[in-house]
Design an enzyme around this catalytic site. Sequence first.
Site, mmCIF file in Angstrom:
data_model
loop_
_atom_site.group_PDB
_atom_site.id
_atom_site.type_symbol
_atom_site.label_atom_id
_atom_site.label_comp_id
_atom_site.label_asym_id
_atom_site.label_seq_id
_atom_site.Cartn_x
_atom_site.Cartn_y
_atom_site.Cartn_z
ATOM 1 N N SER A 200 45.169 61.333 11.500
ATOM 2 C CA SER A 200 44.440 60.888 10.300
ATOM 3 C C SER A 200 43.563 59.673 10.543
ATOM 4 O O SER A 200 42.830 59.251 9.646
ATOM 5 C CB SER A 200 45.438 60.584 9.171
ATOM 6 O OG SER A 200 46.122 61.762 8.806
ATOM 7 N N GLU B 177 50.450 18.288 65.300
ATOM 8 C CA GLU B 177 49.463 19.043 66.064
ATOM 9 C C GLU B 177 48.610 18.204 67.012
ATOM 10 O O GLU B 177 48.187 18.702 68.054
ATOM 11 C CB GLU B 177 48.539 19.780 65.086
ATOM 12 C CG GLU B 177 49.193 20.890 64.293
ATOM 13 C CD GLU B 177 49.589 22.071 65.173
ATOM 14 O OE1 GLU B 177 48.736 22.574 65.924
ATOM 15 O OE2 GLU B 177 50.763 22.467 65.119
#
Length: 801
Positions: free
Chosen positions: A482, A105
């Site tokens: 239950s 770059e």
Amino acid sequence: MNADTPEQPTPPPKKPKRRFFRRLFWLFFWFGMVLTPLAAGTAYYIKIYPTLPDASELEDVTYQVPLKIVTQDGKLISEIGTKKRIPLTYPEIPLTMTQAIISAEDENFFNHGGVDYKGIARAVYELITTGSKKSGGSTITMQVARNFFLSKKKTYLRKFNEIVLSYKIEHQISKQQILALYLNKIFLGYRSYGVAAAARTYYNKDLANLSLDEFAMIAGLPKAPSRYNPIYNPKRAQIRRNYVLRRMYDNGYISLTEMQAAQAVPVHAKLSSANIDIEAGYVAEMARRFALDRFGKEALKNGLTVMTTIDSQLQAVANSAIRDGLQDYERRHGYRGVIRHLPPTLLTDPEQLLDELDNTEKFGSLEVGVIKTVATETAEVMMQNEQIITLQLEDIQWAAPYIDTNKTGDTPSDLNSIFKAGDVIYLQYLNNHWQLAQNPLTEAGLISINPKDGRIFALVGGFDYFKSKFNRVTQAHRQVGSNIKPFLYSSALEKGFTAASIINDAPVVFHDAALEESWRPENYSGRFYGPTRLRNALAHSRNLVSIRLLQQIGVGYALDYFARFGFPEERLNAHRDLSLALGSVQLTPWQVVKGYAAFANGGYGIDPYLIDTITDFDGNILYKAQPLTACENQCFEGIPNNAPSIITPQNAYIMTTLMQDVINFGSGRKAKVLNRNDIAGKTGTTNDQKDAWFSGFSPDIATTVWVGFDQPKSLGRSEVGGRAALPIWIDYMREALQPYPNAPFAIPEGLVNIPIDPATGQAVLADEPNAFFEVFREAYAPVIPDLSEKRIEEMTQELFE
């Protein structure tokens, strides 16, 4: 002068007026050439320059960082956010990464003052010769200026602002800081921002562990993350990578040999997600929602860390327990068939075959494979990782054809009756080898908490979050069957009943005004057992005893009492009839385990909680849980974090002993395999076995498991809570209980043990045959007779002899 020569005319004199205008023009021209830039520069300095950001702001820059969700012991559960980023400081960035990015770059980065004039000249030349604006000439510093402060719109003013800002940046922060900002900010494809995130996305590695070719690949991405993407466009990516490597060589960062070796490496990037340590999709979604509710959408951008209460080891155990339990259910009900069949031509094309396997959905711990060859007793299977395994006949003995939930076909006698070459199947690694499996249609949920303060140790909302995001722990309101009975029996104790109270277990028809028609309840076995002590009735889950008990204490009283445990009143009031005794009320596993925790902790109401702390990116605490805690020793009113007492310690202890007998002698006796003295619990099954439950606890852990279909239908005639849900609870609790001593539940004051006749529940002398010691609250303890009933009969006979 010759007389014959004509006289030359005298030229007219120059007009002073024309000379004046010419001089005036040049005066204005040079004045304009000097004044216009000066005026423009002055206007820029007055109007625009003051609006430019202060570059020193970059020293305290914050990045958009995803929300991180972790377990109590720091294991990563999930990262959630629109941008994946792992910010690093300059010393944390490998030198090779900085060399690669500079080569790609801005090779003069460490030498220029923020602007590369050669680059700008090249860009101007391109503009003049091509007539179009191009972005060439930007240095890394200029890109930092643009990325942090300016828009991406390409204008002359923006470019000029970039130049000015670049000088400001270079004079206010160091080159190293600039490079770190750039490497943390840049977009590198697939929602990855910054080089560390890209290393995870493309190579599933920490940045420091990348190889030279991988560094170069990432360094080539900023120019065009899509065009040079190694996954989307590997050929272009390879060209770009090799260019970066050549520039690194030209700049003296690598040798010729290193360059050539790296250029020879094939492109091998593979899309990867965050490196998850523990699978807990339902937990992650709950944590995400909590963070959003508390901090808004910014929670997904600001790098928050949500520390949950989850124990990573127990969460892994819970995952396995749920998945193994559902596979066990599948094996009891037969094989629904292979996933699909592939044509024979694909079997000779490994690449296409692997593509087919890759595109096959798989959930939980299941893997997929394709039958390559099949014989009577063996079949060769190629798995997704290209591993070849052999299935034996014994591995598919369970695979009788599924007919319905209560019926299967014949047990397979050879593999040819089940498979043919090209069949795609599911596999599960079980008992140290791969076995045939299938994608379960049933679902399950598990929640495990600390009953003393509600901390959630483990939570599994289904077989696999990515199969179904519906969280059965928090969202599935199902009839509890239950599992409601301990709360009914506890309310009866509060009314003056004891564990020795007798209720007749006999046929009955109820004409309840709240019910549409006569109701003839019965026990699961279809039998009736006559007068039954409450202890035995709960252990064996006798339905008729529960119904008669509710009738005696009153439905209204029971509903008010149940509400003490945190059960929603609107849910309870929807079942204001005797069916409440059999668990017609619909609750979630979260609500059920909260209720059972009160028995485990001595009678205190706690709230399950999942989020322990939330910290910002710098580790500052933004949220800290303050759970209510059950009192264990000296208990005083008014202490802020004390959980409220909802039942007496004596009631909680007696109920615990009743539920210990569920495990010792009753419907939960499979749990005896754990060989623990400190566990208690209760099974739960609804009509037609549509829901199967088991809730149980020790003093340190309370866990609830539910199993059923999302759209309620029968699990099968024998799929009661003790068969479908209890084995999952056992598998989980076997590991969860290991750190805790196998010590009995603490006995509170105010209780006495009285010998009783097990047949009548009446107090007897301790030396009576079959005398059984029952625990009573002192206020409700029966008086032990001075003489036994047998001795009184003997004395009566003696009088008449």
